[in-house]
Design a protein around this motif. Sequence first.
Motif: not given
Length: 114
Positions: A23-24, A37-38, A42-43, A48-49
Amino acid sequence: MENPMQQFKTEFFKALAHPLRIQILELLTEGDKSVNEIQSSLGSEGSAVSQQLSILRAKNIVVGTKDGKKVIYSLRDPKIADLLAIAKEIYNNHLIDTISILEDELDETEKSEQ
């Protein structure tokens, strides 16, 4: 025994083997983005991101560039966008094949019921 190219491919595909990482990367095909922004796109939770970005950075798949207090992430190689597009094509081909098989089976079932 693996040669260096096989080893690279193995490690590269392992780095891609997580839904959030994909997804990233898909987001980054649209352009460079900050962590915030990421996360908002992605919510997803920040930790985690950040964890997944760290893995992608360690494998040289993305790069982070400081912009004041922010870090802006981008794809290290634009060919990654091509790879994701090809994976989508393969998926679509798989679906087309599956639909075709199901249609054939349905036709056979209908013929046998007549």
